[in-house]
Design a protein around this motif. Structure first.
Motif, PDB file in Angstrom:
ATOM      1  N   GLY A  41      33.354  26.669  47.435  1.00  0.00           N
ATOM      2  CA  GLY A  41      32.913  27.685  46.483  1.00  0.00           C
ATOM      3  C   GLY A  41      33.851  28.876  46.434  1.00  0.00           C
ATOM      4  N   THR A  42      34.420  29.201  47.575  1.00  0.00           N
ATOM      5  CA  THR A  42      35.396  30.298  47.628  1.00  0.00           C
ATOM      6  C   THR A  42      36.627  29.946  46.798  1.00  0.00           C
ATOM      7  OG1 THR A  42      34.604  30.953  49.806  1.00  0.00           O
ATOM      8  CG2 THR A  42      36.795  31.723  49.177  1.00  0.00           C
ATOM      9  N   VAL A  43      37.081  28.701  46.898  1.00  0.00           N
ATOM     10  CA  VAL A  43      38.234  28.245  46.107  1.00  0.00           C
ATOM     11  C   VAL A  43      37.898  28.293  44.615  1.00  0.00           C
ATOM     12  CG1 VAL A  43      39.714  26.257  45.589  1.00  0.00           C
ATOM     13  CG2 VAL A  43      39.183  26.843  47.968  1.00  0.00           C
ATOM     14  N   VAL A  44      36.704  27.824  44.252  1.00  0.00           N
ATOM     15  CA  VAL A  44      36.279  27.879  42.839  1.00  0.00           C
ATOM     16  C   VAL A  44      36.249  29.330  42.369  1.00  0.00           C
ATOM     17  CG1 VAL A  44      34.329  27.501  41.267  1.00  0.00           C
ATOM     18  CG2 VAL A  44      34.989  25.712  42.886  1.00  0.00           C
ATOM     19  N   ASN A  45      35.665  30.206  43.177  1.00  0.00           N
ATOM     20  CA  ASN A  45      35.546  31.619  42.815  1.00  0.00           C
ATOM     21  C   ASN A  45      36.916  32.233  42.571  1.00  0.00           C
ATOM     22  OD1 ASN A  45      35.289  34.552  43.116  1.00  0.00           O
ATOM     23  ND2 ASN A  45      33.201  34.138  43.741  1.00  0.00           N
ATOM     24  N   ILE A  46      37.830  32.043  43.499  1.00  0.00           N
ATOM     25  CA  ILE A  46      39.165  32.644  43.371  1.00  0.00           C
ATOM     26  C   ILE A  46      39.905  32.069  42.165  1.00  0.00           C
ATOM     27  CG2 ILE A  46      41.436  32.780  44.476  1.00  0.00           C
ATOM     28  CD1 ILE A  46      39.892  32.981  47.176  1.00  0.00           C
TER      29      ILE A  46
END
Length: 163
Positions: free
Chosen positions: A33-38
């Motif tokens: 989710g962090t990768v998607v967010n960034i």
């Protein structure tokens, strides 16, 4: 009043849940989710909303989209993978369950901000933020384990012999 033995058993059960394979899956999903967010934040800021003149509005639109898609990503993977074994016990339709998940995440986000601000005077701000993320991740996991993905319903069903 609970006996000391009962309190120790509850504490041990809580620790087992926190340090379980399910928690590691939850953390892996959170990292995705962090990768998607960034990624979404960058794409929205640089391309999708680049015609928005006011930088603050462009950033807030980009953040809203990035957070929404990361939350949707995390919910989907947690539903399909982290808590996949609980599907027979989940009678809640996925839109309602997503609402529960988003609410649990919102609480964690607010608490992360609060804890970071409380700890920042005593630690380097990035360390304070990492501590707050760690604490709120555990809370977020427990809320989703108990409420969103049906641990309470699972325990009730098992006691009623419907397991």
């Amino acid at each position: 009043m609970a006996s000391p033995f009962r309190l120790r058993m509850r504490s041990a059960s809580l620790l087992r849940r926190i340090f379980s394979r399910r928690f590691l899956k939850f953390g892996t999903v959170g990292a995705s989710g962090t990768v998607v967010n960034i990624g979404v934040l960058y794409l929205a800021q640089e391309f999708l909303f680049n015609t928005v003149q006011m930088p603050e509005i462009r950033l807030n639109l980009s953040l809203a989209l990035a957070i929404f898609l990361a939350t949707l990503n995390n919910f989907s993977w947690n539903r399909l993978w982290t808590w996949a074994d609980r599907k027979p016990y989940l009678q809640v339709p996925w839109p309602a369950q997503f609402g529960q998940y988003a609410l649990a995440c919102s609480l964690s986000i607010v608490l992360q901000i609060v804890f970071t601000n409380l700890l920042a005077p005593h630690f380097y701000y990035q360390i304070a933020n990492l501590i707050a993320i760690g604490v709120t991740s555990v809370l977020n996991f427990l809320l989703n384990d108990i409420w969103t993905f049906g641990r309470t319903r699972l325990v009730v069903a098992a006691k009623q012999g419907r397991h």
